[in-house]
Write a protein that holds these residues in place. Structure first.
Motif, PDB file in Angstrom:
ATOM      1  N   TRP A 266      36.151  49.370  30.157  1.00 52.54           N
ATOM      2  CA  TRP A 266      34.897  48.485  30.092  1.00 52.54           C
ATOM      3  C   TRP A 266      33.831  49.150  30.892  1.00 52.54           C
ATOM      4  O   TRP A 266      32.536  48.939  30.114  1.00 52.54           O
TER       5      TRP A 266
ATOM      6  N   ARG B 175      43.556  43.114  38.915  1.00 53.31           N
ATOM      7  CA  ARG B 175      44.693  42.828  38.010  1.00 53.31           C
ATOM      8  C   ARG B 175      44.372  43.338  36.702  1.00 53.31           C
ATOM      9  O   ARG B 175      45.156  43.403  35.744  1.00 53.31           O
ATOM     10  N   LEU B 176      43.384  43.682  36.261  1.00 53.53           N
ATOM     11  CA  LEU B 176      42.709  44.495  34.940  1.00 53.53           C
ATOM     12  C   LEU B 176      43.734  45.605  34.591  1.00 53.53           C
ATOM     13  O   LEU B 176      43.846  45.829  33.518  1.00 53.53           O
TER      14      LEU B 176
ATOM     15  N   LEU C 235      36.656  37.315  33.469  1.00 54.19           N
ATOM     16  CA  LEU C 235      37.351  38.338  33.280  1.00 54.19           C
ATOM     17  C   LEU C 235      38.596  37.834  32.599  1.00 54.19           C
ATOM     18  O   LEU C 235      39.329  38.537  31.875  1.00 54.19           O
ATOM     19  N   TRP C 236      39.147  36.561  32.876  1.00 56.45           N
ATOM     20  CA  TRP C 236      40.411  36.116  32.284  1.00 56.45           C
ATOM     21  C   TRP C 236      40.289  34.578  31.720  1.00 56.45           C
ATOM     22  O   TRP C 236      41.400  34.226  31.518  1.00 56.45           O
TER      23      TRP C 236
ATOM     24  N   PHE D 133      39.571  41.300  39.285  1.00 60.64           N
ATOM     25  CA  PHE D 133      39.237  42.760  39.048  1.00 60.64           C
ATOM     26  C   PHE D 133      40.486  43.536  38.873  1.00 60.64           C
ATOM     27  O   PHE D 133      40.719  44.417  38.018  1.00 60.64           O
TER      28      PHE D 133
ATOM     29  N   SER E  93      44.826  42.065  24.903  1.00 67.69           N
ATOM     30  CA  SER E  93      45.166  41.516  26.258  1.00 67.69           C
ATOM     31  C   SER E  93      44.526  40.174  26.423  1.00 67.69           C
ATOM     32  O   SER E  93      44.946  39.641  27.501  1.00 67.69           O
TER      33      SER E  93
ATOM     34  N   ALA F 115      41.953  49.404  31.590  1.00 65.67           N
ATOM     35  CA  ALA F 115      40.812  48.228  31.213  1.00 65.67           C
ATOM     36  C   ALA F 115      39.510  48.293  31.803  1.00 65.67           C
ATOM     37  O   ALA F 115      38.536  48.480  31.267  1.00 65.67           O
ATOM     38  N   GLN F 116      39.713  48.726  33.153  1.00 63.50           N
ATOM     39  CA  GLN F 116      38.429  48.895  34.069  1.00 63.50           C
ATOM     40  C   GLN F 116      37.815  50.191  33.506  1.00 63.50           C
ATOM     41  O   GLN F 116      36.492  50.176  33.531  1.00 63.50           O
TER      42      GLN F 116
ATOM     43  N   MET G 108      41.501  40.030  28.072  1.00 65.38           N
ATOM     44  CA  MET G 108      40.911  40.221  29.384  1.00 65.38           C
ATOM     45  C   MET G 108      39.490  40.555  28.812  1.00 65.38           C
ATOM     46  O   MET G 108      39.202  40.993  27.725  1.00 65.38           O
ATOM     47  N   LEU G 109      38.532  40.001  29.646  1.00 65.29           N
ATOM     48  CA  LEU G 109      37.060  40.723  29.738  1.00 65.29           C
ATOM     49  C   LEU G 109      36.338  40.077  28.446  1.00 65.29           C
ATOM     50  O   LEU G 109      35.327  40.850  27.966  1.00 65.29           O
TER      51      LEU G 109
END
Length: 274
Positions: A230, A221-222, A92-93, A219, A146, A226-227, A148-149
């Motif tokens: 995704w 924090r996304l 994730l990060w 998760f 960002s 973003a969630q 992320m992911l």
């Protein structure tokens, strides 16, 4: 601990100018491949290219570019999945810099392809490709901006390995190869098997990874945007993959049925002659 984690992600994240530069360079590279390299290369490889209509040449060049892109980002994807320790350790990060390069190349291609689809809409226009490209670009945005992911964004690129076989089927068709030819049969079987492996068989492990991290601190924090991008974009892409898999499977079964009929007819003809 949270602060140090965010600092690490920020440090590994590529700056926006570098990302934009890669996307723009990728866009220009794929435009050059379409307009210059593919016509020249194709004419050298097969005399059949020059005999094609203007409309067929447009689609031919589009598929040559698609094949090149698939192999380029596909092998980079495999390298990252097996050797990029940062994203493997933290899907994730983890440090997204290598993934961002790959996704920036892929994004440049998607923008280039969408431009060509719109430019030559009467020839290669397809609303499903517009939906597919838009969903992919929206999902990649979060990785590129960002960081992320990264692991999951790269994971989706495994699907690119099916495209060369799909394109090869079209090349054989326009060059006049019979559906029962050995080249068509081998490519058809490989296309069906590879498409299933890289687009359908990966669905369970992909969503099992999502389930494993769902609800964790990383998760949450996304953020919702973003969630939803995704999971939502992945869902759209996978529905389309299942639809394409059904079509490809039906095509493969038709070819196998055709071969059986031809063998049966030859057997009866030989039997009558004997």
């Amino acid at each position: 601990i949270k602060e140090s984690s965010k600092t690490t992600v920020s440090a590994g994240n590529m700056d926006s100018y570098s990302i934009i530069g890669i996307v723009f360079t990728s866009f220009l590279m794929f435009q050059l491949l379409f307009h210059v390299v593919s016509p020249w290369f194709s004419a050298q490889v097969t005399s059949g290219f020059n005999k094609l209509s203007t409309q067929k040449k447009i689609e031919w060049n589009s598929r040559i570019v698609s094949t090149f892109h698939s192999l380029l980002v596909g092998f980079l994807c495999l390298y990252i999945l097996f050797f990029d320790e940062a994203t493997i350790a933290d899907p994730l990060w983890g440090d997204p810099s290598v993934v961002q390069v790959n996704l920036a190349i892929a994004s440049g291609y998607l923008l280039s392809d969408m431009f060509l689809i719109i430019l030559y809409w009467k020839v290669i226009g397809d609303k499903f490709f517009i939906i597919h490209h838009s969903a992919a670009l929206y999902a990649y945005y979060f990785v590129l901006v960002s960081g992320m992911l990264a692991y999951f964004g790269n994971f989706r690129l495994i699907a690119e390995f099916s495209n060369p076989f799909v394109n090869q089927r079209w090349f054989l068709e326009v060059l006049g190869y019979p559906k029962s030819s050995k080249a068509n049969i081998i490519n058809g079987v490989l296309m069906t098997v590879v498409f299933f492996i890289v687009r359908i068989a990966v669905i369970p492990p992909f969503y099992s990874h999502i389930y494993a991290v769902f609800g964790t601190e990383a998760f949450n924090r996304l953020g919702f945007a973003a969630q939803s991008a995704w999971i939502g974009c992945s869902g759209v892409l996978d529905v389309m993959n299942v639809m394409w898999m059904i079509k490809i499977s039906k095509g493969c079964l038709r070819v196998i049925s055709l071969i059986r009929k031809e063998k049966t007819n030859k057997y009866h003809q030989n039997g009558k002659l004997d």
